[in-house]
Scaffold this motif. Structure first.
Motif, PDB file in Angstrom:
ATOM      1  N   ILE A  75       0.834  -1.207   0.000  1.00  0.00           N
ATOM      2  CA  ILE A  75       0.000   0.000   0.000  1.00  0.00           C
ATOM      3  C   ILE A  75       0.863   1.249   0.000  1.00  0.00           C
ATOM      4  O   ILE A  75       1.794   1.368   0.786  1.00  0.00           O
ATOM      5  N   GLY A  76       0.525   2.192  -0.872  1.00  0.00           N
ATOM      6  CA  GLY A  76       1.189   3.488  -0.872  1.00  0.00           C
ATOM      7  C   GLY A  76       2.383   3.586  -1.792  1.00  0.00           C
ATOM      8  O   GLY A  76       3.072   4.603  -1.794  1.00  0.00           O
ATOM      9  N   CYS A  77       2.635   2.566  -2.605  1.00  0.00           N
ATOM     10  CA  CYS A  77       3.774   2.655  -3.527  1.00  0.00           C
ATOM     11  C   CYS A  77       3.418   3.643  -4.644  1.00  0.00           C
ATOM     12  O   CYS A  77       2.246   3.835  -4.962  1.00  0.00           O
ATOM     13  N   PRO A  78       4.425   4.275  -5.226  1.00  0.00           N
ATOM     14  CA  PRO A  78       4.153   5.242  -6.293  1.00  0.00           C
ATOM     15  C   PRO A  78       3.468   4.572  -7.487  1.00  0.00           C
ATOM     16  O   PRO A  78       3.738   3.420  -7.801  1.00  0.00           O
TER      17      PRO A  78
ATOM     18  N   TYR B  91       4.015   0.823   2.108  1.00  0.00           N
ATOM     19  CA  TYR B  91       5.223   1.094   1.329  1.00  0.00           C
ATOM     20  C   TYR B  91       6.290   1.787   2.176  1.00  0.00           C
ATOM     21  O   TYR B  91       7.467   1.447   2.094  1.00  0.00           O
TER      22      TYR B  91
ATOM     23  N   GLY C 212      -0.771   1.756  -6.089  1.00  0.00           N
ATOM     24  CA  GLY C 212      -0.447   2.008  -4.695  1.00  0.00           C
ATOM     25  C   GLY C 212      -1.622   2.140  -3.752  1.00  0.00           C
ATOM     26  O   GLY C 212      -1.446   2.160  -2.544  1.00  0.00           O
ATOM     27  N   ASP C 213      -2.832   2.239  -4.300  1.00  0.00           N
ATOM     28  CA  ASP C 213      -4.011   2.365  -3.435  1.00  0.00           C
ATOM     29  C   ASP C 213      -4.327   1.022  -2.784  1.00  0.00           C
ATOM     30  O   ASP C 213      -4.159  -0.032  -3.402  1.00  0.00           O
TER      31      ASP C 213
END
Length: 84
Positions: free
Chosen positions: A14-17, A44, A21-22
């Motif tokens: 979660i949160g990766c570019p 992330y 990432g969502d």
């Protein structure tokens, strides 16, 4: 994807570019679990700062799944500090 003791466990980073990432909606986690593929969310930022701890958490979840335990899903702290 982790396979241990004949069981599979998915990992949601979660949160990766980028567009992937969502986090999944809660219903998606439940759908995968009902289908026999529990998902463990990993932040992330946590992966970047402490990958060993993340791998340990995934391995512990995979071991629990092999024993029939429910998946370990922990809420991730907000990165921007506003609770969103």
């Amino acid at each position: 994807m982790v396979v241990a003791h004949g069981r599979s466990l998915g990992v949601d980073l979660i949160g990766c570019p980028g567009p992937l990432g969502d986090p999944y909606a809660w219903e998606r986690y439940l759908m995968f679990r009902r289908a026999g593929l529990p998902i463990v969310p990993i932040g992330y930022a946590e992966w970047q700062t402490d990958p060993d701890r993340c791998v340990q958490a995934v391995c512990q979840s995979a071991e629990g799944q092999a024993l029939g335990a429910p998946p370990v899903i922990r809420p991730q702290p907000a990165i921007d500090g506003d609770g969103l």
